[in-house]
Design an enzyme around this catalytic site. Structure first.
Site, mmCIF file in Angstrom:
data_model
loop_
_atom_site.group_PDB
_atom_site.id
_atom_site.type_symbol
_atom_site.label_atom_id
_atom_site.label_comp_id
_atom_site.label_asym_id
_atom_site.label_seq_id
_atom_site.Cartn_x
_atom_site.Cartn_y
_atom_site.Cartn_z
ATOM 1 N N THR A 29 3.990 5.412 -4.681
ATOM 2 C CA THR A 29 2.978 6.275 -5.784
ATOM 3 C C THR A 29 4.977 6.720 -6.977
ATOM 4 O OG1 THR A 29 3.509 8.689 -6.946
ATOM 5 C CG2 THR A 29 3.796 8.796 -4.320
ATOM 6 N N ASP A 30 4.543 7.008 -7.794
ATOM 7 C CA ASP A 30 5.585 7.727 -8.583
ATOM 8 C C ASP A 30 6.309 9.093 -8.208
ATOM 9 O OD1 ASP A 30 3.501 9.162 -9.657
ATOM 10 O OD2 ASP A 30 3.952 8.801 -11.527
ATOM 11 N N GLU A 31 5.617 9.426 -7.943
ATOM 12 C CA GLU A 31 6.176 10.628 -6.877
ATOM 13 C C GLU A 31 7.590 10.581 -6.324
ATOM 14 O OE1 GLU A 31 3.586 14.082 -6.210
ATOM 15 O OE2 GLU A 31 2.109 13.724 -7.252
ATOM 16 N N TYR A 79 4.977 16.283 0.200
ATOM 17 C CA TYR A 79 4.244 14.527 -0.368
ATOM 18 C C TYR A 79 5.231 14.217 -0.620
ATOM 19 C CZ TYR A 79 1.477 11.567 -2.135
ATOM 20 O OH TYR A 79 0.356 10.353 -3.524
ATOM 21 N N LEU A 136 -6.908 17.428 -9.858
ATOM 22 C CA LEU A 136 -6.446 17.414 -11.434
ATOM 23 C C LEU A 136 -8.201 17.475 -12.197
ATOM 24 C CD1 LEU A 136 -4.090 19.548 -13.955
ATOM 25 C CD2 LEU A 136 -6.409 18.552 -14.406
ATOM 26 N N GLY A 145 -7.534 4.067 4.801
ATOM 27 C CA GLY A 145 -7.631 4.766 3.849
ATOM 28 C C GLY A 145 -9.054 4.600 2.897
ATOM 29 N N LYS A 197 6.350 10.247 1.359
ATOM 30 C CA LYS A 197 5.338 9.396 0.466
ATOM 31 C C LYS A 197 6.712 7.617 0.908
ATOM 32 C CE LYS A 197 2.172 7.698 -0.711
ATOM 33 N NZ LYS A 197 1.375 6.762 0.259
ATOM 34 N N ASN A 243 -0.570 8.335 -11.732
ATOM 35 C CA ASN A 243 -1.594 9.262 -11.189
ATOM 36 C C ASN A 243 -2.543 8.450 -11.720
ATOM 37 O OD1 ASN A 243 -0.489 11.523 -10.663
ATOM 38 N ND2 ASN A 243 -1.550 12.801 -12.021
ATOM 39 N N ASP A 290 -10.563 4.470 8.805
ATOM 40 C CA ASP A 290 -10.187 5.812 8.090
ATOM 41 C C ASP A 290 -10.263 7.085 9.223
ATOM 42 O OD1 ASP A 290 -9.851 6.188 4.749
ATOM 43 O OD2 ASP A 290 -10.964 8.261 6.252
ATOM 44 N N ASP A 321 -6.905 6.956 13.918
ATOM 45 C CA ASP A 321 -6.257 7.494 13.030
ATOM 46 C C ASP A 321 -5.141 6.295 13.280
ATOM 47 O OD1 ASP A 321 -3.884 8.728 12.938
ATOM 48 O OD2 ASP A 321 -4.398 10.425 13.698
ATOM 49 N N ILE A 322 -4.157 6.157 11.730
ATOM 50 C CA ILE A 322 -3.503 4.421 12.204
ATOM 51 C C ILE A 322 -2.286 5.001 12.397
ATOM 52 C CG2 ILE A 322 -3.992 4.235 9.773
ATOM 53 C CD1 ILE A 322 -1.693 5.949 8.279
HETATM 54 P P1 NAD Z 1 -7.186 10.351 -0.504
HETATM 55 O O1 NAD Z 1 -6.766 10.746 -0.269
HETATM 56 O O2 NAD Z 1 -9.008 10.664 -1.354
HETATM 57 O O3 NAD Z 1 -7.594 8.615 1.066
HETATM 58 C C1 NAD Z 1 -7.240 9.024 1.555
HETATM 59 C C2 NAD Z 1 -7.951 8.443 2.833
HETATM 60 O O4 NAD Z 1 -6.590 8.980 3.856
HETATM 61 C C3 NAD Z 1 -8.822 9.108 3.267
HETATM 62 O O5 NAD Z 1 -9.658 8.955 3.107
HETATM 63 C C4 NAD Z 1 -7.998 10.506 4.346
HETATM 64 O O6 NAD Z 1 -9.217 10.377 5.476
HETATM 65 C C5 NAD Z 1 -7.490 8.652 4.724
HETATM 66 N N1 NAD Z 1 -6.320 9.660 5.965
HETATM 67 C C6 NAD Z 1 -5.462 10.180 5.777
HETATM 68 N N2 NAD Z 1 -5.189 10.348 6.944
HETATM 69 C C7 NAD Z 1 -4.988 8.412 7.982
HETATM 70 C C8 NAD Z 1 -4.321 9.481 8.931
HETATM 71 N N3 NAD Z 1 -4.214 9.223 9.704
HETATM 72 N N4 NAD Z 1 -5.551 7.491 9.800
HETATM 73 C C9 NAD Z 1 -6.178 6.660 8.710
HETATM 74 N N5 NAD Z 1 -6.457 7.611 7.558
HETATM 75 C C10 NAD Z 1 -5.791 8.753 7.350
HETATM 76 O O7 NAD Z 1 -6.032 9.581 -1.716
HETATM 77 P P2 NAD Z 1 -6.065 8.465 -2.665
HETATM 78 O O8 NAD Z 1 -5.571 9.522 -4.031
HETATM 79 O O9 NAD Z 1 -6.789 7.929 -2.277
HETATM 80 O O10 NAD Z 1 -4.351 7.567 -2.570
HETATM 81 C C11 NAD Z 1 -5.018 6.966 -1.673
HETATM 82 C C12 NAD Z 1 -3.207 5.965 -1.780
HETATM 83 O O11 NAD Z 1 -2.581 5.955 -3.188
HETATM 84 C C13 NAD Z 1 -2.155 8.027 -0.798
HETATM 85 O O12 NAD Z 1 -1.464 6.393 -0.302
HETATM 86 C C14 NAD Z 1 -1.434 7.908 -2.147
HETATM 87 O O13 NAD Z 1 -0.260 8.352 -2.274
HETATM 88 C C15 NAD Z 1 -2.019 6.638 -3.405
HETATM 89 N N6 NAD Z 1 -1.360 7.514 -4.345
HETATM 90 C C16 NAD Z 1 -2.671 7.838 -5.455
HETATM 91 C C17 NAD Z 1 -2.397 8.396 -6.540
HETATM 92 C C18 NAD Z 1 -3.360 9.017 -6.893
HETATM 93 O O14 NAD Z 1 -3.699 9.795 -8.270
HETATM 94 N N7 NAD Z 1 -4.942 9.454 -6.017
HETATM 95 C C19 NAD Z 1 -1.564 7.609 -7.358
HETATM 96 C C20 NAD Z 1 -0.389 6.404 -6.596
HETATM 97 C C21 NAD Z 1 -0.482 7.231 -5.135
#
Ligand code: NAD
Length: 328
Positions: free
Chosen positions: A125-127, A149, A189, A7, A153, A178, A37, A61-62
């Site tokens: 995530t905290d969610e 979601y 948001l 990712g 997670k 977040n 990714d 794809d993972i």
């Molecule tokens: P994002 O949606 O911006 O990025 C996700 C990335 O994963 C993208 O580049 C997408 O192309 C890739 N992806 C999706 N499905 C895939 C698959 N099947 N195989 C390979 N790649 C794939 O998300 P983000 O905000 O950067 O979040 C990254 C991680 O952090 C996530 O695991 C999310 O749950 C966690 N997280 C995010 C936040 C937040 O506030 N954004 C907070 C806590 C945790």
């Protein structure tokens, strides 16, 4: 040293990869970094440097077990960020969330085990805890996710931890609040409101705007991930928090001010289904065990982020279809 980041073309992943390429992770300063990714709607190759001598990009794809086995081989460490990440999308298309966040995590953990990867960090995530009216969650509390979601997670976290308990795979799980900062997808948001307010367009505020979220700058999250990568305990869970808690209403007021926008642009829309009222992480463990403290003051980080969208983002880009419907 070789580190694989899943990712890595997304919001947090691309910031995280840059910390590795910039030598900000002690012991990994010269590490070769591979990004895998899928480049879904959320991932952009342009989020990463177009060329770097230590960076290899694999589009994949993972959930694809043979590809993941091939890519993982030869890596010393894996940091797993790939996920479907937007709550609103999970309300209408949950299957992809279960596929990537649960099945994809299992495929990745299995490949790490088979390849003898020494260290894995699973980013969550905290969610996963649901909603908390008072006080803060500690890492040992039960998971009570509300949205598909969050449920996917939570399931992914349990799958990752099962590889530690069953097979001794050295994996730690992080749960962050977040994030905000440059390059976040405009469906989320802060970028959604910022890019609309800068264009003088209305913004949708869920319910009465009283939902409380804790905000951490993405650079602080990435620094914490490196601390966990280096010194986190195998099978351990780490909250990454200590950010700023505020209601969506207050956040909206701050964005209105920074964008110099008319408060009349804020439209109350029907609340999100099963909208968690409040999240709050107890971040004592990561502070005391790993010495983590956030560095970016929220007001400063938010102003810089708004500035980034103002100066860098193409404000002509069409709106995301998953922004909640705007009240007329
Ligand atoms: P994002 O949606 O911006 O990025 C996700 C990335 O994963 C993208 O580049 C997408 O192309 C890739 N992806 C999706 N499905 C895939 C698959 N099947 N195989 C390979 N790649 C794939 O998300 P983000 O905000 O950067 O979040 C990254 C991680 O952090 C996530 O695991 C999310 O749950 C966690 N997280 C995010 C936040 C937040 O506030 N954004 C907070 C806590 C945790």
């Amino acid at each position: 040293m070789k580190v694989l980041v899943t990712g890595g073309a997304g919001f947090i992943g691309s910031h995280y990869v840059r910390t590795l390429l910039d030598g900000e992770c002690p012991g990994f300063e010269e590490a070769d970094v591979t990004v895998v990714d899928k480049l879904t709607y959320a991932g952009r190759r342009e989020n990463l440097p177009s060329r770097h001598p230590r960076l290899t990009f694999v589009q994949g794809d993972i959930c694809d077990a043979s590809l993941v086995r091939e890519v993982v081989a030869g890596h010393d460490a894996v940091v797993h960020l790939a996920a479907e990440s937007h709550v609103d999308r999970s309300l209408v298309a949950p299957a992809e969330f279960v596929q990537t966040n649960v099945a994809g995590t299992q495929v990745l953990m299995e490949a790490c085990l088979r390849a003898g990867v020494e260290r894995v960090v699973h980013v969550s995530t905290d969610e996963v805890y649901g909603s908390i009216e008072h006080g803060s969650w500690t890492e040992d509390l039960p998971l009570e996710p509300s949205s598909p979601y969050a449920a996917s997670k939570a399931a992914g976290d349990l799958v990752a931890l099962s590889y530690w308990r069953t097979h001794g795979l050295d994996v730690s799980v992080t749960r962050c609040c977040n994030n905000y900062g440059p390059r976040q997808h405009v469906e989320k948001l802060i970028p959604l409101f910022t890019t609309r307010l800068l264009r003088g367009l209305p913004v949708p505020l869920y319910g009465d705007g009283g939902n409380v979220r804790e905000w951490l700058h993405v650079s602080d999250h990435c620094r914490a991930l490196n601390l966990v990568l280096l010194r986190g305990e195998p099978g351990g869970i780490y909250h990454i928090g200590g950010g700023t808690s505020l209601t969506n209403r207050r956040l909206t007021e701050m964005l209105l001010e920074l964008c110099e926008a008319d408060p009349a642009l804020v439209r109350r829309v029907r609340d999100r289904q099963a909208h968690d009222l409040r999240y709050s992480l107890d971040a004592t463990k990561i502070r005391e065990e790993l010495g983590f403290e956030p560095r970016v003051p929220f007001a400063e980080g938010l102003a810089q982020t708004v500035g980034w969208y103002r100066d860098t983002y193409d404000l002509g880009t069409p709106d995301t279809p998953y922004a909640p419907a705007l009240a007329s």
